[in-house]
Design a protein around this motif. Sequence first.
Motif, PDB file in Angstrom:
ATOM      1  N   PHE A 180       0.840  -1.186   0.000  1.00  0.00           N
ATOM      2  CA  PHE A 180       0.000   0.000   0.000  1.00  0.00           C
ATOM      3  C   PHE A 180       0.877   1.238   0.000  1.00  0.00           C
ATOM      4  CE2 PHE A 180      -2.934  -3.165   1.592  1.00  0.00           C
ATOM      5  CZ  PHE A 180      -4.099  -2.843   0.927  1.00  0.00           C
ATOM      6  N   TYR A 181       0.377   2.291  -0.630  1.00  0.00           N
ATOM      7  CA  TYR A 181       1.093   3.552  -0.700  1.00  0.00           C
ATOM      8  C   TYR A 181       0.468   4.558   0.253  1.00  0.00           C
ATOM      9  CZ  TYR A 181       2.540   1.473  -5.128  1.00  0.00           C
ATOM     10  OH  TYR A 181       3.014   0.625  -6.086  1.00  0.00           O
ATOM     11  N   CYS A 182       1.293   5.315   0.918  1.00  0.00           N
ATOM     12  CA  CYS A 182       0.822   6.372   1.808  1.00  0.00           C
ATOM     13  C   CYS A 182       1.213   7.696   1.166  1.00  0.00           C
ATOM     14  CB  CYS A 182       1.467   6.224   3.189  1.00  0.00           C
ATOM     15  SG  CYS A 182       0.712   7.241   4.461  1.00  0.00           S
ATOM     16  N   CYS A 183       0.226   8.461   0.706  1.00  0.00           N
ATOM     17  CA  CYS A 183       0.483   9.645  -0.109  1.00  0.00           C
ATOM     18  C   CYS A 183      -0.020  10.910   0.573  1.00  0.00           C
ATOM     19  CB  CYS A 183      -0.217   9.523  -1.463  1.00  0.00           C
ATOM     20  SG  CYS A 183      -0.101   7.895  -2.206  1.00  0.00           S
ATOM     21  N   THR A 184       0.571  12.032   0.177  1.00  0.00           N
ATOM     22  CA  THR A 184       0.183  13.321   0.736  1.00  0.00           C
ATOM     23  C   THR A 184      -0.587  14.141  -0.286  1.00  0.00           C
ATOM     24  OG1 THR A 184       2.174  13.350   2.089  1.00  0.00           O
ATOM     25  CG2 THR A 184       1.015  15.430   1.829  1.00  0.00           C
ATOM     26  N   ALA A 218       0.129   4.633  -9.435  1.00  0.00           N
ATOM     27  CA  ALA A 218      -1.266   4.797  -9.018  1.00  0.00           C
ATOM     28  C   ALA A 218      -1.417   5.947  -8.041  1.00  0.00           C
ATOM     29  CB  ALA A 218      -1.779   3.500  -8.391  1.00  0.00           C
ATOM     30  N   CYS A 219      -0.499   6.026  -7.101  1.00  0.00           N
ATOM     31  CA  CYS A 219      -0.567   7.066  -6.082  1.00  0.00           C
ATOM     32  C   CYS A 219      -0.318   8.446  -6.689  1.00  0.00           C
ATOM     33  CB  CYS A 219       0.460   6.777  -4.991  1.00  0.00           C
ATOM     34  SG  CYS A 219       0.251   7.779  -3.514  1.00  0.00           S
ATOM     35  N   GLU A 220       0.692   8.547  -7.545  1.00  0.00           N
ATOM     36  CA  GLU A 220       1.006   9.831  -8.156  1.00  0.00           C
ATOM     37  C   GLU A 220      -0.114  10.283  -9.087  1.00  0.00           C
ATOM     38  OE1 GLU A 220       3.345  11.770  -7.226  1.00  0.00           O
ATOM     39  OE2 GLU A 220       4.173  10.288  -5.857  1.00  0.00           O
ATOM     40  N   LEU A 263      -2.732  18.837   3.273  1.00  0.00           N
ATOM     41  CA  LEU A 263      -2.286  18.341   4.575  1.00  0.00           C
ATOM     42  C   LEU A 263      -3.045  17.069   4.927  1.00  0.00           C
ATOM     43  CD1 LEU A 263      -1.682  21.517   6.742  1.00  0.00           C
ATOM     44  CD2 LEU A 263      -0.009  19.911   5.843  1.00  0.00           C
ATOM     45  N   CYS A 264      -3.347  16.286   3.902  1.00  0.00           N
ATOM     46  CA  CYS A 264      -4.026  15.005   4.093  1.00  0.00           C
ATOM     47  C   CYS A 264      -3.063  13.885   3.735  1.00  0.00           C
ATOM     48  CB  CYS A 264      -5.258  14.896   3.196  1.00  0.00           C
ATOM     49  SG  CYS A 264      -6.534  16.084   3.560  1.00  0.00           S
ATOM     50  N   ARG A 265      -3.287  12.754   4.359  1.00  0.00           N
ATOM     51  CA  ARG A 265      -2.576  11.540   3.975  1.00  0.00           C
ATOM     52  C   ARG A 265      -3.604  10.532   3.500  1.00  0.00           C
ATOM     53  NH1 ARG A 265       2.915  10.131   3.016  1.00  0.00           N
ATOM     54  NH2 ARG A 265       4.115  11.816   3.922  1.00  0.00           N
ATOM     55  N   THR A 266      -3.305   9.897   2.385  1.00  0.00           N
ATOM     56  CA  THR A 266      -4.178   8.844   1.883  1.00  0.00           C
ATOM     57  C   THR A 266      -3.395   7.543   1.808  1.00  0.00           C
ATOM     58  OG1 THR A 266      -3.604   9.330  -0.420  1.00  0.00           O
ATOM     59  CG2 THR A 266      -5.535  10.450   0.494  1.00  0.00           C
ATOM     60  N   ILE A 267      -4.098   6.441   1.944  1.00  0.00           N
ATOM     61  CA  ILE A 267      -3.501   5.124   1.736  1.00  0.00           C
ATOM     62  C   ILE A 267      -4.131   4.557   0.473  1.00  0.00           C
ATOM     63  CG2 ILE A 267      -3.235   2.792   2.640  1.00  0.00           C
ATOM     64  CD1 ILE A 267      -3.281   3.958   5.434  1.00  0.00           C
ATOM     65  N   VAL A 268      -3.286   4.282  -0.514  1.00  0.00           N
ATOM     66  CA  VAL A 268      -3.755   3.890  -1.841  1.00  0.00           C
ATOM     67  C   VAL A 268      -3.219   2.503  -2.191  1.00  0.00           C
ATOM     68  CG1 VAL A 268      -3.831   4.537  -4.282  1.00  0.00           C
ATOM     69  CG2 VAL A 268      -3.719   6.318  -2.522  1.00  0.00           C
ATOM     70  N   ALA A 269      -4.107   1.635  -2.641  1.00  0.00           N
ATOM     71  CA  ALA A 269      -3.701   0.307  -3.100  1.00  0.00           C
ATOM     72  C   ALA A 269      -3.013   0.435  -4.458  1.00  0.00           C
ATOM     73  CB  ALA A 269      -4.925  -0.598  -3.204  1.00  0.00           C
ATOM     74  N   PRO A 270      -2.224  -0.558  -4.867  1.00  0.00           N
ATOM     75  CA  PRO A 270      -1.499  -0.476  -6.144  1.00  0.00           C
ATOM     76  C   PRO A 270      -2.403  -0.239  -7.351  1.00  0.00           C
ATOM     77  CG  PRO A 270      -0.659  -2.286  -4.835  1.00  0.00           C
ATOM     78  CD  PRO A 270      -1.871  -1.776  -4.116  1.00  0.00           C
ATOM     79  N   CYS A 271      -3.648  -0.695  -7.276  1.00  0.00           N
ATOM     80  CA  CYS A 271      -4.561  -0.524  -8.411  1.00  0.00           C
ATOM     81  C   CYS A 271      -5.127   0.888  -8.479  1.00  0.00           C
ATOM     82  CB  CYS A 271      -5.703  -1.525  -8.316  1.00  0.00           C
ATOM     83  SG  CYS A 271      -6.780  -1.256  -6.890  1.00  0.00           S
ATOM     84  N   GLY A 272      -4.942   1.690  -7.434  1.00  0.00           N
ATOM     85  CA  GLY A 272      -5.454   3.054  -7.432  1.00  0.00           C
ATOM     86  C   GLY A 272      -6.624   3.287  -6.506  1.00  0.00           C
ATOM     87  N   PHE A 292     -16.452  17.043   0.612  1.00  0.00           N
ATOM     88  CA  PHE A 292     -16.029  17.060  -0.786  1.00  0.00           C
ATOM     89  C   PHE A 292     -14.914  16.051  -1.030  1.00  0.00           C
ATOM     90  CE2 PHE A 292     -13.478  18.599  -4.347  1.00  0.00           C
ATOM     91  CZ  PHE A 292     -14.458  18.834  -5.309  1.00  0.00           C
ATOM     92  N   LEU A 293     -13.901  16.062  -0.163  1.00  0.00           N
ATOM     93  CA  LEU A 293     -12.774  15.153  -0.351  1.00  0.00           C
ATOM     94  C   LEU A 293     -13.228  13.698  -0.248  1.00  0.00           C
ATOM     95  CD1 LEU A 293      -9.743  14.899  -0.813  1.00  0.00           C
ATOM     96  CD2 LEU A 293      -9.409  14.982   1.661  1.00  0.00           C
ATOM     97  N   HIS A 294     -14.054  13.408   0.737  1.00  0.00           N
ATOM     98  CA  HIS A 294     -14.548  12.043   0.912  1.00  0.00           C
ATOM     99  C   HIS A 294     -15.353  11.599  -0.312  1.00  0.00           C
ATOM    100  CE1 HIS A 294     -15.245   8.651   3.630  1.00  0.00           C
ATOM    101  NE2 HIS A 294     -16.468   8.590   3.155  1.00  0.00           N
ATOM    102  N   SER A 295     -16.198  12.490  -0.810  1.00  0.00           N
ATOM    103  CA  SER A 295     -17.024  12.167  -1.975  1.00  0.00           C
ATOM    104  C   SER A 295     -16.166  11.915  -3.210  1.00  0.00           C
ATOM    105  CB  SER A 295     -18.012  13.306  -2.258  1.00  0.00           C
ATOM    106  OG  SER A 295     -18.895  13.493  -1.175  1.00  0.00           O
ATOM    107  N   MET A 296     -15.149  12.754  -3.423  1.00  0.00           N
ATOM    108  CA  MET A 296     -14.299  12.594  -4.594  1.00  0.00           C
ATOM    109  C   MET A 296     -13.453  11.323  -4.505  1.00  0.00           C
ATOM    110  SD  MET A 296     -15.336  14.972  -6.395  1.00  0.00           S
ATOM    111  CE  MET A 296     -14.237  14.744  -7.786  1.00  0.00           C
ATOM    112  N   ILE A 297     -13.038  10.971  -3.292  1.00  0.00           N
ATOM    113  CA  ILE A 297     -12.271   9.737  -3.112  1.00  0.00           C
ATOM    114  C   ILE A 297     -13.141   8.522  -3.425  1.00  0.00           C
ATOM    115  CG2 ILE A 297     -11.262   8.243  -1.334  1.00  0.00           C
ATOM    116  CD1 ILE A 297      -9.977  10.732  -0.129  1.00  0.00           C
TER     117      ILE A 297
END
Length: 205
Positions: free
Chosen positions: A22-26, A137-139, A29-38, A163-168
């Motif tokens: 899993f990727y941890c991305c910024t 995927a993360c980038e 000022l948020c951090r997301t955890i993204v699986a390899p598939c996106g 908004f952020l939650h909805s877009m994610i």
Amino acid sequence: MKMLQEILKMHHSRNLASQELFYCCTVLLCRTIVAPCGVVIAWTKFAKSESPTKILNFLERVFDKEESHPAYICIDKACVVLRSAISNSWNRIWEKTTRFIVDTYHYKNHSKDDVLCQEWCNPAPTDGSAPNLVVAACEQFNSWLGGFESILKLMTPQNFNWFLHSMIIYHSKYVIQKKKQHTNAKKEKDSETSEEEDVDADVEG
């Protein structure tokens, strides 16, 4: 969080990508955890700044059981997070299951004199002990979400969260749908190839 958990279940049930990384991305000022598939697994906000301790706390909340720990977690500042973990939760939580790796995109900017980073956070160690990890995927997700940065900066905290939650959720559902279409197209192509081979065999017979 409940809707994201549902997306995560869909992600695993369709076997879209390995659960080992899993990727941890910024983003802002948020951090997301993204699986390899996106697919985005989780996200959180940090007040004013992020610290290794905050990142570790976030990871521990998401991967709260040992069986859920990925083998690798890619973070742009993995070596800093690892140092903090060694002083706090490494032996208790991560040592048996997980390796913190700096992604290939950011690793080139890390000091070659940092022994811990070079030995333990190298995305492509020369001894072959870890795969050469990439963060496409993360980038891609960061780039896509970055298009909304000017809007997000003007929002109230409540609107920002919504908004952020909805877009994610939208992004993750879109990724899953695209993966499903790709899988179905591949199955159809394989089926057509198999039928053509059967016809050729009949003609030869």
